[in-house]
Design a protein around this motif. Structure first.
Motif, PDB file in Angstrom:
ATOM      1  N   UNK A 165       0.840  -1.193   0.000  1.00  0.00           N
ATOM      2  CA  UNK A 165       0.000   0.000   0.000  1.00  0.00           C
ATOM      3  C   UNK A 165       0.877   1.245   0.000  1.00  0.00           C
ATOM      4  N   UNK A 166       0.215   2.402  -0.061  1.00  0.00           N
ATOM      5  CA  UNK A 166       0.953   3.667  -0.005  1.00  0.00           C
ATOM      6  C   UNK A 166       1.726   3.738   1.307  1.00  0.00           C
ATOM      7  N   UNK A 167       3.024   3.920   1.215  1.00  0.00           N
ATOM      8  CA  UNK A 167       3.919   3.801   2.369  1.00  0.00           C
ATOM      9  C   UNK A 167       3.553   4.750   3.517  1.00  0.00           C
ATOM     10  N   UNK A 168       3.420   6.028   3.258  1.00  0.00           N
ATOM     11  CA  UNK A 168       3.161   6.992   4.322  1.00  0.00           C
ATOM     12  C   UNK A 168       1.863   6.734   5.048  1.00  0.00           C
ATOM     13  N   UNK A 169       0.798   6.483   4.307  1.00  0.00           N
ATOM     14  CA  UNK A 169      -0.504   6.227   4.918  1.00  0.00           C
ATOM     15  C   UNK A 169      -0.503   4.909   5.672  1.00  0.00           C
ATOM     16  N   UNK A 170       0.171   3.895   5.123  1.00  0.00           N
ATOM     17  CA  UNK A 170       0.237   2.590   5.784  1.00  0.00           C
ATOM     18  C   UNK A 170       0.960   2.723   7.115  1.00  0.00           C
ATOM     19  N   UNK A 171       2.078   3.433   7.084  1.00  0.00           N
ATOM     20  CA  UNK A 171       2.842   3.622   8.314  1.00  0.00           C
ATOM     21  C   UNK A 171       2.013   4.371   9.347  1.00  0.00           C
ATOM     22  N   UNK A 172       1.306   5.395   8.918  1.00  0.00           N
ATOM     23  CA  UNK A 172       0.476   6.186   9.825  1.00  0.00           C
ATOM     24  C   UNK A 172      -0.644   5.341  10.429  1.00  0.00           C
ATOM     25  N   UNK A 173      -1.287   4.507   9.619  1.00  0.00           N
ATOM     26  CA  UNK A 173      -2.370   3.648  10.112  1.00  0.00           C
ATOM     27  C   UNK A 173      -1.858   2.656  11.140  1.00  0.00           C
ATOM     28  N   UNK A 174      -0.697   2.059  10.872  1.00  0.00           N
ATOM     29  CA  UNK A 174      -0.148   1.094  11.818  1.00  0.00           C
ATOM     30  C   UNK A 174       0.313   1.780  13.097  1.00  0.00           C
ATOM     31  N   UNK A 175       0.901   2.974  12.967  1.00  0.00           N
ATOM     32  CA  UNK A 175       1.304   3.714  14.158  1.00  0.00           C
ATOM     33  C   UNK A 175       0.098   4.031  15.031  1.00  0.00           C
ATOM     34  N   UNK A 176      -1.005   4.393  14.392  1.00  0.00           N
ATOM     35  CA  UNK A 176      -2.236   4.699  15.134  1.00  0.00           C
ATOM     36  C   UNK A 176      -2.736   3.459  15.881  1.00  0.00           C
ATOM     37  N   UNK A 177      -2.745   2.333  15.223  1.00  0.00           N
ATOM     38  CA  UNK A 177      -3.215   1.084  15.832  1.00  0.00           C
ATOM     39  C   UNK A 177      -2.336   0.684  17.009  1.00  0.00           C
ATOM     40  N   UNK A 178      -1.026   0.714  16.814  1.00  0.00           N
ATOM     41  CA  UNK A 178      -0.126   0.312  17.894  1.00  0.00           C
ATOM     42  C   UNK A 178      -0.087   1.350  19.011  1.00  0.00           C
ATOM     43  N   UNK A 179      -0.298   2.617  18.680  1.00  0.00           N
ATOM     44  CA  UNK A 179      -0.385   3.648  19.721  1.00  0.00           C
ATOM     45  C   UNK A 179      -1.589   3.380  20.620  1.00  0.00           C
ATOM     46  N   UNK A 180      -2.663   2.901  20.033  1.00  0.00           N
ATOM     47  CA  UNK A 180      -3.861   2.558  20.799  1.00  0.00           C
ATOM     48  C   UNK A 180      -3.563   1.409  21.769  1.00  0.00           C
TER      49      UNK A 180
END
Length: 197
Positions: free
Chosen positions: A121-136
């Motif tokens: 997937x798009x690298x920046x958005x993918x990284x942001x989505x995963x960071x959000x999930x793991x931050x939770x």
């Protein structure tokens, strides 16, 4: 189209028009067929909507995959979690390991497969989505650690913070899960030695 049962709930195969309903269908697809099977046409068909309607919700497959990965992680993380329940950090970590392990069984291949989906997937958005999930996840662990009445008052210092420790615990918990370990007993013993001196 037939009705289907997912996680003990009967889902009627009717027209789906909300993002949450689309995510329910996507989680079912991932549980039954894996992340590789997920595509816009299949999701639209399973939701009983036109492909163009699905594009009103998700611009492309990458956006849909990112949303599904985050949705599956939330489903796994919250399965069996009871807010307001006092629990030790050690017990909470063991419970989280069990929930993620059960989630890995409910969504076969997800733990390793979503990394491949995210990578394409798009690298920046993918990284942001995963960071959000793991931050939770980290926030949940940190809250429990802060509220653990049995934790030693001097277990953490400015150079060895609760935040760093929670990051370490989550990273190692995920590694053990990807390795397919049946339990996280070594990690739990480390927690006991650090937190409950």
């Amino acid at each position: 189209m037939n009705n289907v049962q997912f996680k003990g709930v009967m889902i009627m195969n009717t027209v789906v028009t909300s993002k949450e309903a689309i995510m329910q269908v996507c989680r079912r697809i991932v549980a039954e067929k894996g992340m590789k099977a997920l595509n816009m046409r299949l999701v639209a068909d399973e939701c009983g909507i036109a492909l163009g309607t699905l594009y009103n919700y998700y611009a492309d497959k990458d956006e849909l995959v990112l949303a599904v990965v985050e949705s599956v992680w939330k489903d796994i993380f919250h399965a069996g979690f009871q807010e307001g329940t006092e629990v030790s950090f050690c017990d909470f970590t063991a419970g989280l390991y069990g929930r993620i392990r059960a989630g890995a069984q409910a969504y076969p291949g997800f733990l390793t497969g979503h990394s491949i989906s995210i990578a394409s997937a798009r690298h920046g958005e993918a990284k942001s989505a995963m960071e959000h999930t793991f931050a939770h996840m980290k926030a949940g662990l940190l809250e429990v650690l802060r509220n653990d009445p049995c934790a030693a008052a001097d277990a953490f210092t400015p150079s060895f913070s609760r935040e760093d420790f929670v990051g370490f615990v989550l990273d190692h918990l995920l590694v053990l899960l990807v390795q397919g370990q049946a339990d996280c007993r070594i990690l739990l013993e480390m927690i006991r030695r650090v937190v409950y001196k």
